[in-house]
Design a protein around this motif. Sequence first.
Motif, PDB file in Angstrom:
ATOM      1  N   PRO A 257       0.438  -4.223   5.005  1.00 29.15           N
ATOM      2  CA  PRO A 257       0.560  -3.124   5.929  1.00 29.15           C
ATOM      3  C   PRO A 257       0.336  -2.069   4.758  1.00 29.15           C
ATOM      4  O   PRO A 257       0.647  -2.362   3.078  1.00 29.15           O
ATOM      5  CB  PRO A 257       2.298  -2.777   6.591  1.00 29.15           C
ATOM      6  N   ASP A 258      -0.656  -1.630   5.095  1.00 24.32           N
ATOM      7  CA  ASP A 258      -0.658  -0.904   4.185  1.00 24.32           C
ATOM      8  C   ASP A 258      -1.512  -1.114   2.545  1.00 24.32           C
ATOM      9  O   ASP A 258      -1.381  -0.367   1.720  1.00 24.32           O
ATOM     10  CB  ASP A 258       0.020   0.984   3.894  1.00 24.32           C
ATOM     11  N   TYR A 275     -17.698  -6.672   3.712  1.00 22.19           N
ATOM     12  CA  TYR A 275     -18.419  -5.300   3.686  1.00 22.19           C
ATOM     13  C   TYR A 275     -19.541  -5.083   3.508  1.00 22.19           C
ATOM     14  O   TYR A 275     -20.603  -4.570   2.997  1.00 22.19           O
ATOM     15  CB  TYR A 275     -18.067  -4.325   2.999  1.00 22.19           C
TER      16      TYR A 275
ATOM     17  N   PRO B 205       1.504  -2.595  11.959  1.00 16.43           N
ATOM     18  CA  PRO B 205       1.060  -2.615  10.203  1.00 16.43           C
ATOM     19  C   PRO B 205      -0.583  -3.390  10.145  1.00 16.43           C
ATOM     20  O   PRO B 205      -0.732  -3.476   8.910  1.00 16.43           O
ATOM     21  CB  PRO B 205       2.225  -3.711   9.595  1.00 16.43           C
ATOM     22  N   SER B 207      -2.076  -6.048  10.784  1.00 19.23           N
ATOM     23  CA  SER B 207      -1.843  -7.295  10.577  1.00 19.23           C
ATOM     24  C   SER B 207      -3.304  -7.790  11.032  1.00 19.23           C
ATOM     25  O   SER B 207      -4.080  -8.527  10.424  1.00 19.23           O
ATOM     26  CB  SER B 207      -0.994  -8.563  11.015  1.00 19.23           C
ATOM     27  N   ASP B 258       6.163  -2.866  18.795  1.00 19.31           N
ATOM     28  CA  ASP B 258       5.038  -3.312  17.688  1.00 19.31           C
ATOM     29  C   ASP B 258       4.539  -4.779  18.218  1.00 19.31           C
ATOM     30  O   ASP B 258       5.463  -5.480  18.188  1.00 19.31           O
ATOM     31  CB  ASP B 258       5.653  -3.390  16.413  1.00 19.31           C
ATOM     32  N   ALA B 260       2.333  -6.604  16.096  1.00 20.91           N
ATOM     33  CA  ALA B 260       2.272  -6.824  14.561  1.00 20.91           C
ATOM     34  C   ALA B 260       2.244  -8.610  14.897  1.00 20.91           C
ATOM     35  O   ALA B 260       2.875  -8.922  14.999  1.00 20.91           O
ATOM     36  CB  ALA B 260       4.081  -6.977  13.720  1.00 20.91           C
ATOM     37  N   ALA B 404     -17.266  -1.785   9.226  1.00 19.26           N
ATOM     38  CA  ALA B 404     -15.712  -2.594   8.724  1.00 19.26           C
ATOM     39  C   ALA B 404     -15.057  -2.110   7.885  1.00 19.26           C
ATOM     40  O   ALA B 404     -14.090  -1.452   7.354  1.00 19.26           O
ATOM     41  CB  ALA B 404     -16.715  -3.573   8.277  1.00 19.26           C
ATOM     42  N   ARG B 405     -15.833  -0.948   6.522  1.00 18.62           N
ATOM     43  CA  ARG B 405     -14.808  -0.222   5.459  1.00 18.62           C
ATOM     44  C   ARG B 405     -14.450   1.018   6.678  1.00 18.62           C
ATOM     45  O   ARG B 405     -13.309   1.136   5.884  1.00 18.62           O
ATOM     46  CB  ARG B 405     -16.095   0.780   4.897  1.00 18.62           C
ATOM     47  N   LYS B 408     -11.294  -0.724   8.085  1.00 19.59           N
ATOM     48  CA  LYS B 408     -10.046  -0.437   7.444  1.00 19.59           C
ATOM     49  C   LYS B 408      -8.971   0.910   6.890  1.00 19.59           C
ATOM     50  O   LYS B 408      -8.029   1.317   7.355  1.00 19.59           O
ATOM     51  CB  LYS B 408     -10.603  -1.323   6.533  1.00 19.59           C
ATOM     52  N   ASP B 412      -5.619   1.238   7.581  1.00 20.48           N
ATOM     53  CA  ASP B 412      -4.408   1.802   6.820  1.00 20.48           C
ATOM     54  C   ASP B 412      -3.621   2.707   6.886  1.00 20.48           C
ATOM     55  O   ASP B 412      -2.793   3.355   6.969  1.00 20.48           O
ATOM     56  CB  ASP B 412      -4.968   1.779   5.808  1.00 20.48           C
ATOM     57  N   SER B 415      -2.055   2.745  10.076  1.00 22.00           N
ATOM     58  CA  SER B 415      -0.433   2.275   9.656  1.00 22.00           C
ATOM     59  C   SER B 415       1.085   3.115   8.927  1.00 22.00           C
ATOM     60  O   SER B 415       1.829   3.637   9.415  1.00 22.00           O
ATOM     61  CB  SER B 415      -0.317   0.801   8.623  1.00 22.00           C
ATOM     62  N   LYS B 416       0.176   4.482   8.075  1.00 20.81           N
ATOM     63  CA  LYS B 416       1.120   5.342   7.233  1.00 20.81           C
ATOM     64  C   LYS B 416       1.616   5.416   8.425  1.00 20.81           C
ATOM     65  O   LYS B 416       2.889   6.192   8.136  1.00 20.81           O
ATOM     66  CB  LYS B 416      -0.162   5.652   6.152  1.00 20.81           C
ATOM     67  N   LEU B 419       4.592   3.683  10.304  1.00 26.10           N
ATOM     68  CA  LEU B 419       5.546   3.131   9.397  1.00 26.10           C
ATOM     69  C   LEU B 419       6.655   4.190   8.800  1.00 26.10           C
ATOM     70  O   LEU B 419       8.073   3.632   8.420  1.00 26.10           O
ATOM     71  CB  LEU B 419       4.852   1.901   8.597  1.00 26.10           C
ATOM     72  N   GLN B 434     -12.182   8.952   0.860  1.00 21.97           N
ATOM     73  CA  GLN B 434     -11.978   7.633   0.267  1.00 21.97           C
ATOM     74  C   GLN B 434     -13.525   6.785   1.136  1.00 21.97           C
ATOM     75  O   GLN B 434     -14.217   6.322  -0.092  1.00 21.97           O
ATOM     76  CB  GLN B 434     -11.232   7.219   0.366  1.00 21.97           C
ATOM     77  N   GLN B 438     -16.865   5.701  -0.951  1.00 24.26           N
ATOM     78  CA  GLN B 438     -17.024   4.181  -1.102  1.00 24.26           C
ATOM     79  C   GLN B 438     -18.508   4.039  -0.784  1.00 24.26           C
ATOM     80  O   GLN B 438     -19.072   3.154  -0.559  1.00 24.26           O
ATOM     81  CB  GLN B 438     -16.400   2.882  -0.223  1.00 24.26           C
TER      82      GLN B 438
END
Lengths: 307, 445
Positions: A257-258, A275, B205, B207, B258, B260, B404-405, B408, B412, B415-416, B419, B434, B438
């Motif tokens: 995770p993360d 990507y 998370p 998954s 959750d 997960a 897709a980027r 992701k 993330d 999740s921060k 979690l 970010q 990218q």
Amino acid sequence: MTATLTGREARAVPARGAARRPRARRRVAPYLFVLPALLLFAAFKLYPIGRSFVISLHQTVGGTERFVGADNYTRLLHDPLFWTALKNTAVILAVQVPVMLALATGLAVALDSTALRARAVFRLGFFLPMVTGLVAYGIVFSVLLNKDYGLANWLTGLAGLDPTPWLTDPLWAKVSLGLALTWHYTGYNAVILLARLQTVPAELYDAAAVDGAGAWSSFRHVTLPGLRPALLLTTVLSTIGTLQIFDEPYVLTGGGPDNATLTIGVYLYQNAFKYFDFGYASAIAYALAVLIGILGVIQFRFLGEKS
Amino acid sequence: MLRTVGAIAAGAGSLGGLTACSGTGAEGAGGQGGAAGDKEKGRITVWSWQGPAAEMKALVPEFNKKYPGIEVTVEDIGNPAIWDKITTGLAAGGQGLADVLHIGVAYLPGYVEKFPGGLADLGPLGANAYRDEFAQGMWQTVSPDGKRVNALPWEANSAGFYYRADLFEKAGVDAGALQTWEETIEAGKEIKGKTGAHLLGIDKPASQADAANFFQMLLQLQGAFYFDLAGNITLDSPEAVKAMTLIKTMNDAGLVSDLAGGWNALMSSLKQGTAAVLPMPTWFGGIIEEQVPQEAGRWKVRLPPAVRRGGSTAATVNSTHLAVAGSSKHQAAAWSFVEFVLTRPASQVKIYRGKGIAPALLKAYEDAVFHEPSAFFGGQKKGEVFLEALKAPSSAFNYTADYARALKLVTDAQSKVLLSGADPAKVLKEAADQLGRQTGRKVSR
């Protein structure tokens, strides 16, 4: 005119050639034998390696490849996710590999002991994880480690512990990854060490015993030095394997995770096949190759035979 | 009318087949010729996944009555495995690709932008005739420039709100009256207190890649997305922060279970009744019926509450499409199959009956099946609920090649938040920055 000349030459050539042929054949034959392997190597290893380098200098924009020089590499240096991946991989390398090799050494010594009955069964048992399909074992582990229905938490539950978030907590996910890796590769390394162990002459142990060495002393002064080349081999192989680690995090945690279990291999895969950033993925591959090279050299320096 | 045109086209095609055995005559609707192959003959392979693959397979005998010369093999590649397989094929210049490819909206722009020519232009094959047949915004998705047609729309999934009516009743909450998600959170607290069930579940998370489905739905209900129509990054827009804050509020109140492990976790949660609400799109109704048939009558469905009072409750959250590979030697035959499956109401009605997959083809909704009361959903006319959303004005979303980027980074960030209780505005700003680094796209603020 010309006809006679060629005629004479034609006669002369076999005469000279006859004497030379065996030597020539001797020189050509080995190359002919290795040619198929060389061709396959060139087509499936050499060409992709070279092509990957070319790709790493390009970026695809709007469907056309554009030469960008070292751009992908400088981008790599400023990419926090690459550094996260590198750090994760380094942690696994620093923690899991020594633990696994220590276990493997202990296991090899135990499996070598004549006090053990049915040694072949144990050897097979410890080696078996190695031949298990990576995806199959990944799935088995994700079931075992499931927070709500997994066997691991059921067992710890019997001991009165709270369920552990094996795969869903950043720290525990790393631990789970280490456990899976250890289960998978310890037996393999133990078998290599065991093979080497059997070449250590029994007289050395006898001599040590005569000199009054106990079990620990004879392990330290006879077994370990004897294992040195095999330890070097397993260390280097494990290092390379760990740096390239992909299957386990991919199947178990997907790098999460993360990004707690994001490894260089997973990051490379994401960039290429999620990507479609093949240039950047190739740059990652080259960075990884350089890293493996450097670590390999260092290990040979420190662990190699001192002549 | 359409059928007549089809018959004439088919007739012309078979004539073409007789006169031109070389297989280069693409007579009929397209009439472009070239390397498209014969519209009536050939061997084609179709790649799809689970449910849709089964439904297409079931259509083949009927298709062969019309096109006896085309041999169709439908392969269930599985989802998400199919995306990697298509990517690899496209990267290899089309080697090994099937002729017909089933592609989700999240992947379509990426494939088109990164692999030009990887997908055939369906325009010359006859796709433009169907421009106005599909739900709003669909044509813009498959033909962004209005000229090239990259695929034909199949499913148009609207945001839905499937809920356990019995749990809501036990908690004394009127689910139909919920106007906003804030009210829903209050209702969730009642439900948790009285029944023990969570309000909803999220793959905390992340998954699986689709862990941010709910966040994305909240975003799309506000007409917002990760990118604006010009392709600038809007990942930390006020709408996005609002959506993530709602999720954090729910989670902090202990209302989020959750999931997960992704799909399997979702299914077991469904069977165990862990969550009172499944904020899932149209197609999920079929899955609920399939998984918990014994719970007939306990389930109901409505459109989701709005994010802000008076806001929209309709959003097309995703769609899938059939495309033809650019490398296919039987493009015309492949097109015949795509046309048969997607533009004939009868095909779409059959697929809907089989798996509850909602068509983008508006004409299909004239069939009675979309207006029947559903025994499983307490006698509700489920088809009409979603048809209402499909007809409501909803914004077009620009997925871009960098979806897709973005996804992701979003998962993330989520999740921060889930979690470790991170601040939504802060993690989304970091993600946006970010993503800008990218992709080289501008962050619009």
